[in-house]
Motif scaffolding. Structure first.
Motif, PDB file in Angstrom:
ATOM      1  N   ALA A  22       0.971  -1.285  -0.010  1.00 38.96           N
ATOM      2  CA  ALA A  22      -0.077   0.051   0.011  1.00 38.96           C
ATOM      3  C   ALA A  22       0.831   1.372   0.074  1.00 38.96           C
ATOM      4  CB  ALA A  22      -0.989   0.058   1.207  1.00 38.96           C
ATOM      5  N   ILE A  23       1.908   1.311   0.791  1.00 39.51           N
ATOM      6  CA  ILE A  23       2.644   2.305   0.504  1.00 39.51           C
ATOM      7  C   ILE A  23       3.685   2.823  -0.431  1.00 39.51           C
ATOM      8  CG2 ILE A  23       4.696   3.480   2.165  1.00 39.51           C
ATOM      9  CD1 ILE A  23       2.262   3.247   3.700  1.00 39.51           C
ATOM     10  N   LEU A  24       3.977   1.351  -1.103  1.00 38.88           N
ATOM     11  CA  LEU A  24       4.796   1.479  -2.250  1.00 38.88           C
ATOM     12  C   LEU A  24       3.858   2.180  -3.359  1.00 38.88           C
ATOM     13  CD1 LEU A  24       6.916  -1.766  -2.274  1.00 38.88           C
ATOM     14  CD2 LEU A  24       7.637   0.701  -1.750  1.00 38.88           C
ATOM     15  N   ARG A  25       2.614   1.677  -3.532  1.00 38.21           N
ATOM     16  CA  ARG A  25       1.625   1.788  -4.556  1.00 38.21           C
ATOM     17  C   ARG A  25       1.287   3.483  -4.441  1.00 38.21           C
ATOM     18  NH1 ARG A  25      -0.793  -3.548  -4.044  1.00 38.21           N
ATOM     19  NH2 ARG A  25      -2.183  -2.696  -2.326  1.00 38.21           N
ATOM     20  N   SER A  26       1.132   4.053  -3.193  1.00 32.20           N
ATOM     21  CA  SER A  26       0.788   5.202  -2.750  1.00 32.20           C
ATOM     22  C   SER A  26       1.910   6.334  -3.134  1.00 32.20           C
ATOM     23  CB  SER A  26       0.036   5.312  -1.727  1.00 32.20           C
ATOM     24  OG  SER A  26       1.183   5.356  -0.812  1.00 32.20           O
ATOM     25  N   ALA A  79       9.364  12.329  -1.449  1.00 35.09           N
ATOM     26  CA  ALA A  79       9.325  13.817  -1.658  1.00 35.09           C
ATOM     27  C   ALA A  79       8.545  14.396  -2.676  1.00 35.09           C
ATOM     28  CB  ALA A  79      10.531  14.479  -1.427  1.00 35.09           C
ATOM     29  N   GLU A  80       8.620  13.762  -4.015  1.00 30.49           N
ATOM     30  CA  GLU A  80       7.891  14.124  -5.205  1.00 30.49           C
ATOM     31  C   GLU A  80       6.666  14.028  -5.236  1.00 30.49           C
ATOM     32  OE1 GLU A  80       9.944  10.297  -6.365  1.00 30.49           O
ATOM     33  OE2 GLU A  80      10.304  11.827  -5.105  1.00 30.49           O
ATOM     34  N   GLN A  81       5.950  13.426  -4.265  1.00 30.04           N
ATOM     35  CA  GLN A  81       4.635  13.168  -4.295  1.00 30.04           C
ATOM     36  C   GLN A  81       3.976  14.364  -3.260  1.00 30.04           C
ATOM     37  OE1 GLN A  81       3.874  10.926  -6.616  1.00 30.04           O
ATOM     38  NE2 GLN A  81       2.648   9.730  -5.287  1.00 30.04           N
ATOM     39  N   GLN A  82       4.661  14.983  -2.672  1.00 32.72           N
ATOM     40  CA  GLN A  82       4.178  15.908  -1.961  1.00 32.72           C
ATOM     41  C   GLN A  82       3.435  17.081  -2.786  1.00 32.72           C
ATOM     42  OE1 GLN A  82       6.909  17.604   1.066  1.00 32.72           O
ATOM     43  NE2 GLN A  82       7.322  15.448   1.921  1.00 32.72           N
ATOM     44  N   ILE A  83       2.428  17.462  -2.234  1.00 36.45           N
ATOM     45  CA  ILE A  83       1.899  18.730  -3.124  1.00 36.45           C
ATOM     46  C   ILE A  83       1.631  20.151  -2.057  1.00 36.45           C
ATOM     47  CG2 ILE A  83       0.439  17.231  -4.201  1.00 36.45           C
ATOM     48  CD1 ILE A  83      -2.054  17.770  -2.535  1.00 36.45           C
ATOM     49  N   GLU A  84       1.440  21.376  -2.706  1.00 38.19           N
ATOM     50  CA  GLU A  84       1.342  22.377  -1.868  1.00 38.19           C
ATOM     51  C   GLU A  84       0.081  22.446  -1.359  1.00 38.19           C
ATOM     52  OE1 GLU A  84       3.659  24.902  -1.683  1.00 38.19           O
ATOM     53  OE2 GLU A  84       5.187  23.828  -2.847  1.00 38.19           O
TER      54      GLU A  84
END
Length: 209
Positions: A158-162, A167-172
């Motif tokens: 689940a963590i890998l899929r998400s 860091a590049e998954q973070q959004i403003e």
């Protein structure tokens, strides 16, 4: 629900098991009824957890966080969880009063695996116990004592899929509605959303404990 949806709705346990098949041996062997030292290591490294409860008014899943190890392993059958100040809805605690069954999932930044604990909780406010969990001179309102019934890990899929820890998954934060905007719209402008947003950083700073 239309006819097509009903035709493909699964409501029979045998059919469900036919679709998924039998669990792997590791899925069974990983579950125990006490906190093994290996599982304790994960619990003590976790700064964040989600507490799930059930009561007459419905279900609740509540985020809990503090410095790593904030959920204390008292012994192999007992966890202690301090209940910090919040919004005073106390949904989890209301549920525990009527139904002590709880489940907790522990998350560790950068680690894919999680640990789950199922058990039964009771609520305590013994002054000596509260003092054990003081931070910045502030004690929690109560401490949950959780009698452990099941402990097991869940793999990292689940963590890998998400991509949760990437860091590049973070959004403003600005890309989503602010809390003030949500409150203003849901209250029909009864709550001043702009003021709520303006006051929030200082309120969090002064009321985190």
């Amino acid at each position: 629900m239309d006819g097509s949806s009903k035709a493909h709705q699964i409501s029979d346990l045998a059919e469900l098991e036919r679709i998924y098949g039998q669990p792997m041996a590791a899925s069974i062997r990983k579950e125990i009824d006490y906190i093994h030292p290996h599982y304790q290591a994960f619990i003590e490294a976790a700064p964040f957890a989600v507490l799930a409860t059930s009561g007459p008014d419905g279900l609740d899943a509540s985020p809990r966080g503090d410095p790593a190890g904030f959920i204390h392993v008292q012994d192999e059958k007992t966890l202690l969880l301090p209940d910090r100040r919040g919004n005073n809805r106390i949904d989890s605690l209301r549920n525990i009063i009527s139904d002590p069954r709880v489940a907790i999932i522990f998350l560790i930044p950068g680690i894919g695996e999680t640990v789950r604990v199922n058990g039964r909780a009771s609520i305590h406010n013994d002054p000596a116990l509260l003092e054990r969990f003081a931070i910045e001179g502030k004690v929690p309102h109560t401490v949950l004592k959780i009698a452990v019934e099941a402990v097991f890990f869940q793999c990292s899929r689940a963590i890998l899929r998400s991509g949760l820890w990437k860091a590049e998954q973070q959004i403003e934060r600005s890309s989503l509605p602010s809390l003030g905007t949500i409150l203003s719209d849901l209250s029909g402008s009864e709550i001043d959303g702009e003021k709520y947003d303006a006051d929030l950083p200082q309120r969090l700073k002064t009321s985190i404990y």
